[in-house]
Write an enzyme that holds these catalytic residues in place. Structure first.
Site, mmCIF file in Angstrom:
data_model
loop_
_atom_site.group_PDB
_atom_site.id
_atom_site.type_symbol
_atom_site.label_atom_id
_atom_site.label_comp_id
_atom_site.label_asym_id
_atom_site.label_seq_id
_atom_site.Cartn_x
_atom_site.Cartn_y
_atom_site.Cartn_z
ATOM 1 N N VAL A 139 0.898 -1.156 0.000
ATOM 2 C CA VAL A 139 0.000 0.000 0.000
ATOM 3 C C VAL A 139 0.937 1.206 0.000
ATOM 4 O O VAL A 139 1.617 1.468 0.992
ATOM 5 C CB VAL A 139 -0.942 0.008 1.220
ATOM 6 C CG1 VAL A 139 -1.702 1.322 1.311
ATOM 7 C CG2 VAL A 139 -1.910 -1.167 1.145
ATOM 8 N N PRO A 140 1.019 1.912 -1.127
ATOM 9 C CA PRO A 140 2.081 2.907 -1.324
ATOM 10 C C PRO A 140 1.813 4.249 -0.647
ATOM 11 O O PRO A 140 1.579 5.267 -1.307
ATOM 12 C CB PRO A 140 2.127 3.044 -2.847
ATOM 13 C CG PRO A 140 0.710 2.805 -3.269
ATOM 14 C CD PRO A 140 0.190 1.745 -2.327
ATOM 15 N N CYS A 141 1.887 4.275 0.649
ATOM 16 C CA CYS A 141 1.655 5.515 1.397
ATOM 17 C C CYS A 141 2.688 6.577 1.046
ATOM 18 O O CYS A 141 2.423 7.773 1.219
ATOM 19 C CB CYS A 141 1.614 5.241 2.896
ATOM 20 S SG CYS A 141 3.015 4.325 3.529
ATOM 21 N N HIS A 142 3.839 6.162 0.515
ATOM 22 C CA HIS A 142 4.855 7.141 0.124
ATOM 23 C C HIS A 142 4.396 8.001 -1.056
ATOM 24 O O HIS A 142 4.955 9.067 -1.290
ATOM 25 C CB HIS A 142 6.178 6.433 -0.212
ATOM 26 C CG HIS A 142 6.114 5.514 -1.385
ATOM 27 N ND1 HIS A 142 5.566 4.251 -1.293
ATOM 28 C CD2 HIS A 142 6.505 5.675 -2.666
ATOM 29 C CE1 HIS A 142 5.649 3.669 -2.475
ATOM 30 N NE2 HIS A 142 6.209 4.507 -3.327
#
Length: 182
Positions: A139-142
């Site tokens: 889950v690409p929170c970046h």
């Protein structure tokens, strides 16, 4: 003897040693690098004390290969990864699903995510949900930034510098009309 369904494994990437934990219901968690391999292993042992460290089965070996490629700068779509949602609140699930839809090289703001999930004015809550993301970098929170193109917080080892490095590897561009990140 009760054998746990699942396990966890470490793997080396362009940004350091990462980890994943899996079970019958899907990915239980992922771990961005800590200071070194030993610190990442210790973090995984604390997060998943009932699971053994072991070789991942084929489904999870494929995810490891995709994560290694992604962190080398090769676009990968991880949105189809089976996630184990047990223990994840409904609000956090909505935030994580919205983040999963952000392709490599693209970014949104916390406010954009709040709007997408029907929570206008919920940018701060979105940021808190992403700070608790158990699945990073799957889950690409970046890829989620603060307003004005600012990087915002990042709870991984190295903080904002790690976030910016990951975005740079992906060739990320800021949202329209936003100043550059780099």
């Amino acid at each position: 003897m009760n054998i746990p369904a699942g396990g966890w494994a470490l793997f080396d990437t362009a940004i350091g040693w990462c980890g994943i934990a899996w079970g019958d219901a899907g990915l239980r968690g992922a771990q961005l690098p800590q200071a070194d391999e030993a610190a990442t292993r210790a973090r995984m042992q604390r997060r998943f004390p009932r699971l053994p460290e072991c070789e991942p089965p084929p489904e999870w070996r494929a995810l490891v290969a995709d994560l290694q490629a992604l962190l080398r700068g090769e676009p990968r779509d991880l949105s189809g990864t089976r996630l184990d949602w047990r223990g994840v609140t409904e609000f956090h699930q909505r935030v994580y699903r919205a983040a999963l839809a952000i392709p490599p090289g693209c970014t949104l703001t916390y406010g954009d995510i709040a709007q997408q999930i029907g929570e206008p004015g919920g940018a701060r809550a979105v940021g808190q949900a992403l700070g608790a993301n158990p699945f990073a970098p799957v889950v690409p929170c970046h890829r989620v930034l603060a307003a004005g193109g600012h990087h915002g917080g990042f709870s991984a080892h190295g903080g904002a510098a790690t976030k910016l490095k990951m975005l740079q590897i992906e060739g990320a561009r800021p949202p329209d009309d936003q100043p550059t990140l780099f």
